[in-house]
Design an enzyme around this catalytic site. Structure first.
Site, PDB file in Angstrom:
ATOM      1  N   SER A   1       1.116  -1.588   6.119  1.00 41.02           N
ATOM      2  CA  SER A   1       1.718  -2.624   6.955  1.00 41.02           C
ATOM      3  C   SER A   1       3.142  -2.245   7.300  1.00 41.02           C
ATOM      4  O   SER A   1       3.718  -1.315   6.715  1.00 41.02           O
ATOM      5  CB  SER A   1       1.695  -3.979   6.230  1.00 41.02           C
ATOM      6  OG  SER A   1       2.490  -3.924   5.049  1.00 41.02           O
TER       7      SER A   1
ATOM      8  N   HIS B   1      13.253   7.999   4.141  1.00 43.07           N
ATOM      9  CA  HIS B   1      12.061   7.949   3.311  1.00 43.07           C
ATOM     10  C   HIS B   1      12.130   6.635   2.545  1.00 43.07           C
ATOM     11  O   HIS B   1      13.130   6.342   1.895  1.00 43.07           O
ATOM     12  CB  HIS B   1      12.002   9.123   2.337  1.00 43.07           C
ATOM     13  CG  HIS B   1      10.739   9.164   1.555  1.00 43.07           C
ATOM     14  ND1 HIS B   1      10.654   9.692   0.286  1.00 43.07           N
ATOM     15  CD2 HIS B   1       9.488   8.707   1.850  1.00 43.07           C
ATOM     16  CE1 HIS B   1       9.414   9.591  -0.161  1.00 43.07           C
ATOM     17  NE2 HIS B   1       8.692   8.978   0.770  1.00 43.07           N
ATOM     18  N   ASP B   2      11.094   5.824   2.635  1.00 45.22           N
ATOM     19  CA  ASP B   2      11.176   4.470   2.078  1.00 45.22           C
ATOM     20  C   ASP B   2      11.536   4.465   0.596  1.00 45.22           C
ATOM     21  O   ASP B   2      12.230   3.567   0.119  1.00 45.22           O
ATOM     22  CB  ASP B   2       9.889   3.675   2.333  1.00 45.22           C
ATOM     23  CG  ASP B   2       8.615   4.403   1.929  1.00 45.22           C
ATOM     24  OD1 ASP B   2       8.691   5.440   1.236  1.00 45.22           O
ATOM     25  OD2 ASP B   2       7.524   3.939   2.327  1.00 45.22           O
ATOM     26  N   THR B   3      11.109   5.483  -0.129  1.00 42.62           N
ATOM     27  CA  THR B   3      11.475   5.564  -1.544  1.00 42.62           C
ATOM     28  C   THR B   3      12.979   5.706  -1.708  1.00 42.62           C
ATOM     29  O   THR B   3      13.586   5.044  -2.551  1.00 42.62           O
ATOM     30  CB  THR B   3      10.773   6.754  -2.212  1.00 42.62           C
ATOM     31  OG1 THR B   3       9.368   6.585  -2.103  1.00 42.62           O
ATOM     32  CG2 THR B   3      11.155   6.856  -3.683  1.00 42.62           C
TER      33      THR B   3
ATOM     34  N   ASN C   1       5.557  11.923  -7.707  1.00 41.46           N
ATOM     35  CA  ASN C   1       4.720  11.116  -6.827  1.00 41.46           C
ATOM     36  C   ASN C   1       3.409  10.833  -7.557  1.00 41.46           C
ATOM     37  O   ASN C   1       2.685  11.755  -7.926  1.00 41.46           O
ATOM     38  CB  ASN C   1       4.414  11.875  -5.535  1.00 41.46           C
ATOM     39  CG  ASN C   1       5.630  12.010  -4.646  1.00 41.46           C
ATOM     40  OD1 ASN C   1       5.993  11.090  -3.923  1.00 41.46           O
ATOM     41  ND2 ASN C   1       6.277  13.168  -4.709  1.00 41.46           N
TER      42      ASN C   1
ATOM     43  N   GLY D   1       7.115  -4.058  -3.837  1.00 39.65           N
ATOM     44  CA  GLY D   1       6.106  -5.113  -3.905  1.00 39.65           C
ATOM     45  C   GLY D   1       5.330  -5.135  -5.197  1.00 39.65           C
ATOM     46  O   GLY D   1       4.958  -6.203  -5.707  1.00 39.65           O
TER      47      GLY D   1
END
Length: 452
Positions: free
Chosen positions: A14, A239-241, A301, A410
């Site tokens: 999403s 990078h979202d991380t 990861n 999340g």
């Protein structure tokens, strides 16, 4: 008119557009728009629907404008490794292929038949995963993919969104560091490797660091969005991380705090001032990814809640319960102790996740899950055990052991998984912030805008 920063965060399932603004010494967040990110299977490959995602992004920006907000800047973050190619006219030459595509099967073995893995890690510092950009590009080269012949620039996913907003092509540091094609110590492209593998050198753009400008919205984009003033796109830790880690509370009293960014993927690691490029780090599967303010996210990861998300999708199609408020208590009550190796390749993109888990448990001589509660417990127990293994690996590489684990994103809302993780690791576990990625994204924007 309220001035806001927009964080545009694309995840594997999403996306969302978030508005943030300082108030009373704190950052206030508002969700403007959420949308779906679908993987599309076609002609034997798995693609991202980039055109729909770009339209959803614009819709979210328009919604912020329609609310009467004045946009100070925009920052974009996404998942890592995937990319799009543009031609000399600036056109997208094809929908980006998803990292779960099978085209990279066997590619690491092919590449390391040509180069030495130890020498390679000492430069790239990247955990070898078949999904990495390096292996995607090498697969395209081996198959003679004509897209490589006509491509002018390679843009990672946040770079691609930024490019079609601004018309400026560049590669942001943190997302580029997920590619396995960088010299991580010197923050530049590893051109000797690129030449050795026969990849087109001209594809790689200038690297911009978090906190730098990526350009302003093109006039036609401004008109489409109803803007009569310039809006700058900022290179956040895209990078979202890396953005999520930028929101982790600072450690105090000299304790070593590890982060666990919990979502579709689990990213477990620590912030360091310099990359760790030892042979032990390579053997234990650690990666060095670029972070904000010149830091390194030294991490593993790990397949995260993807397995549970896939189960939920299968149960929804079958008309079964998908209510976490029902399934988590059922998992807590289940007398079940079987665990799976969440990083096993068979869990990457199975046709049916439940069947794959059953087969794994049966073949490993363990109890086979029967109920939904047992499936959920199997997944959560397995993740907690994997986190324990990751912490043990970190402790062998750091000068001082980890004393605290901060779970962000999340997945930090899964209290049962948090408890299992505390039990498995023996660490103090703290949860939150849930919106870590958006907070880190906006924090980077605010720092640049605040500069004189």
């Amino acid at each position: 008119m309220k001035e806001v920063y927009l964080a545009i965060d694309f995840g594997g399932g999403s996306g969302r557009v978030m508005a943030g603004y300082p108030s009373g010494g704190e950052l206030q967040l508002e969700t403007i728009y959420r949308f779906q990110n679908r993987q599309v299977r076609m002609n034997g490959h798995i693609y991202w629907d980039f055109l729909s995602l770009f339209e959803d992004m614009k819709k979210g920006i328009r919604m912020a404008v329609d609310k009467g907000y004045r946009i100070r800047s925009i920052g974009i973050d996404t998942w890592g490794v995937d990319f799009g190619l543009i031609d000399k006219l600036g056109n997208l030459v094809g929908n980006p292929v998803c990292y779960r595509d099978s085209r990279t099967d066997g590619m690491p073995e092919q590449v390391f038949g040509r180069i030495d893995p130890r020498t390679h890690y000492a430069v790239a510092g990247t955990q070898v995963m078949a999904i990495n950009t390096l292996f995607q590009l090498y697969a395209m080269k081996l198959e003679g993919n004509p897209q490589l012949e006509i491509a002018d620039k390679l843009l990672f996913m946040p770079d691609l969104f930024s490019y079609f907003l601004t018309g400026v092509a560049n590669n942001e540091y943190s997302i580029a560091s997920t590619s396995e094609l960088m010299d991580i110590r010197n923050c530049r492209w590893n051109y000797p490797l690129i030449r050795e593998l026969g990849l087109p050198e001209h594809l790689f753009c200038d690297i911009v660091m978090p906190g730098e400008s990526r350009g302003v919205l093109k006039p036609e984009v401004m008109e489409e969005l109803g803007l009569d003033y310039e809006v700058e796109v900022i290179a956040v830790a895209s990078h979202d991380t890396a953005s999520a880690v930028y929101a982790v509370p600072s450690a105090d009293n000299g304790e070593v705090t590890a982060f666990l960014s919990s979502g579709t993927w689990s990213l477990l690691g620590v912030l360091t001032d310099a990359p760790i490029l030892t042979e032990e780090a390579r053997v234990n599967g650690f990666t060095n990814e670029g972070g904000a303010e010149g830091k390194i996210c030294f991490l593993q990861n790990i397949t995260g809640l993807w397995i549970l998300q896939k189960l939920m999708g299968e149960w929804a199609e079958a008309g079964q319960c998908t209510d976490y408020d029902v399934l988590i208590p059922a998992a807590e009550e289940a007398q079940f102790a079987s665990v799976i190796d969440v990083d096993d390749a068979q869990f990457t993109s199975p046709v049916n996740m439940a069947d794959t888990i059953v087969s794994y448990c049966r073949e490993s001589g363990q109890q086979v899950p029967q109920t939904q509660g047992e499936f959920v417990k199997c997944v959560l127990l397995s993740l907690a055990e994997r986190y324990k293994k990751g912490i043990e690996g970190l402790n062998r590489l750091l000068p001082r052991p980890v004393t605290k684990l901060q779970i962000i994103g999340g997945g930090s809302q899964n209290r049962y998984l948090n408890r299992l993780t505390a039990q498995a690791t023996g660490l103090q576990v703290a949860a939150g912030p849930v919106e870590a990625t958006a907070i880190g994204n906006i924090r980077a924007q605010m720092q640049l805008v605040a500069r004189p």
